[in-house]
Design a protein around this motif. Structure first.
Motif, PDB file in Angstrom:
ATOM      1  N   SER A 128     -10.964  -7.356 -15.167  1.00 32.77           N
ATOM      2  CA  SER A 128     -11.361  -5.974 -15.118  1.00 32.77           C
ATOM      3  C   SER A 128     -10.535  -4.938 -15.447  1.00 32.77           C
ATOM      4  O   SER A 128     -11.030  -3.774 -16.032  1.00 32.77           O
ATOM      5  CB  SER A 128     -11.973  -5.814 -13.694  1.00 32.77           C
ATOM      6  N   VAL A 154     -29.744  -6.041 -11.767  1.00 29.42           N
ATOM      7  CA  VAL A 154     -28.928  -6.933 -12.207  1.00 29.42           C
ATOM      8  C   VAL A 154     -27.902  -6.445 -13.359  1.00 29.42           C
ATOM      9  O   VAL A 154     -27.028  -6.584 -13.541  1.00 29.42           O
ATOM     10  CB  VAL A 154     -29.676  -8.279 -12.721  1.00 29.42           C
ATOM     11  N   GLN A 212     -20.146  -8.310 -16.480  1.00 27.45           N
ATOM     12  CA  GLN A 212     -20.339  -9.489 -16.953  1.00 27.45           C
ATOM     13  C   GLN A 212     -20.886  -9.698 -18.500  1.00 27.45           C
ATOM     14  O   GLN A 212     -20.867 -10.889 -19.016  1.00 27.45           O
ATOM     15  CB  GLN A 212     -20.805 -10.494 -15.947  1.00 27.45           C
ATOM     16  N   PHE A 215     -17.676 -13.235 -17.509  1.00 28.40           N
ATOM     17  CA  PHE A 215     -17.190 -13.486 -16.151  1.00 28.40           C
ATOM     18  C   PHE A 215     -15.696 -13.574 -15.721  1.00 28.40           C
ATOM     19  O   PHE A 215     -15.536 -13.086 -14.668  1.00 28.40           O
ATOM     20  CB  PHE A 215     -17.846 -14.848 -15.601  1.00 28.40           C
ATOM     21  N   GLU A 240     -25.519  -3.922 -11.662  1.00 24.43           N
ATOM     22  CA  GLU A 240     -24.564  -4.770 -10.671  1.00 24.43           C
ATOM     23  C   GLU A 240     -23.518  -5.807 -11.711  1.00 24.43           C
ATOM     24  O   GLU A 240     -22.527  -5.835 -11.274  1.00 24.43           O
ATOM     25  CB  GLU A 240     -25.436  -5.701  -9.855  1.00 24.43           C
ATOM     26  N   ARG A 241     -24.201  -6.171 -12.695  1.00 24.46           N
ATOM     27  CA  ARG A 241     -23.310  -7.082 -13.570  1.00 24.46           C
ATOM     28  C   ARG A 241     -23.215  -6.739 -14.847  1.00 24.46           C
ATOM     29  O   ARG A 241     -23.021  -7.654 -15.734  1.00 24.46           O
ATOM     30  CB  ARG A 241     -23.969  -8.566 -13.289  1.00 24.46           C
ATOM     31  N   TRP A 242     -23.181  -5.317 -15.019  1.00 23.52           N
ATOM     32  CA  TRP A 242     -23.043  -4.861 -16.539  1.00 23.52           C
ATOM     33  C   TRP A 242     -21.770  -5.445 -17.249  1.00 23.52           C
ATOM     34  O   TRP A 242     -21.595  -5.926 -18.530  1.00 23.52           O
ATOM     35  CB  TRP A 242     -23.221  -3.261 -16.540  1.00 23.52           C
TER      36      TRP A 242
END
Length: 243
Positions: free
Chosen positions: A105, A89, A96, A101, A92-94
């Motif tokens: 980007s 996680v 966020q 959210f 994958e979601r560093w």
């Protein structure tokens, strides 16, 4: 016959002997700080035992961690019963976790640059040996960081900076009479500059402008840094003022 005794007088002192091993170095520090009494020795042994138990569980869990799976089930399958953490996680979601959210980007460079500038701006405050001219960076940083993180035209933070500068100049001129007079005069001057400057921000909304990002789209570590920096920065002058 009387025996003659020749007296010997040393002209140079003997070199000092090295201190005992128990009175120097690590042995002395351990004896004085960790084993100075029976009670402290027991506490030291217990602390070492608990540290060992924690590391004995944490190190294998960390070393066996899985970083590149797409689900928890896949992570458990890779571990195959071994102790280990599922860190996918994080990879994958560093973004966020750091930026939130909804922060664009393609604009991640802006809060990243703000964080680097934050470290530079606090350096002259924390280290007195640095050139005092660096405090100018400290004074400008809040306005520059606002523009980088929230975006929009550069006119808005410039007006904010001019308001503080104008208020400070008025305070310097009026505070010689009385502090309260200088304070309220400076406040009025700053508010007047901000009010008049608000008429410039709309027609110059595209002047050196970055993509605007509303506060609701921010989150993660970045938001915590913003709140912490603002709260700490404001607490000092407000505390002095209220004192």
């Amino acid at each position: 016959m009387t025996e003659q005794v020749t007296a010997f007088v040393r002209h140079t002192p003997l070199p000092p002997s090295p201190p005992p091993a128990s009175q120097t170095g690590m042995v002395k520090w351990l004896r004085e700080n960790l084993f100075s009494s029976v009670f402290n020795a027991i506490l030291t042994v217990l602390a070492l035992y608990f540290i060992y138990k924690i590391l004995a569980g944490f190190i294998p869990w960390m070393m066996n961690g899985v970083w590149n799976t797409s689900s928890i089930a896949e992570c458990y399958a890779v571990l195959d019963g071994k102790r280990g953490g599922c860190f996918s996680v994080l990879t994958e979601r560093w973004h966020q976790l750091i930026f939130g959210f909804k922060y664009p980007s393609d604009q991640y460079w802006r809060p990243s640059l703000s964080f680097i500038l934050l470290l530079i701006s606090v350096a002259p405050v924390l280290f007195s040996k640095l050139p005092r001219k660096m405090l100018l960076i400290t004074a400008i940083y809040p306005f520059l960081a606002y523009w980088l993180i929230w975006g929009g035209t550069v006119i808005v933070p410039l007006i904010g900076l001019l308001g503080f500068v104008g208020g400070f100049k008025v305070f310097q001129a009026m505070a010689q009479q009385k502090f309260a007079v200088g304070f309220f005069a400076a406040t009025f001057a700053a508010l007047l500059i901000w009010y008049l400057g608000s008429y410039l921000s709309a027609p110059l909304s595209n002047f050196i402008a970055l993509e605007a990002v509303p506060s609701r789209d921010m989150g993660g570590f970045m938001l915590n840094i913003i709140l912490g920096t603002v709260c700490v920065s404001l607490s000092v002058p407000l505390g002095i003022l209220l004192a």
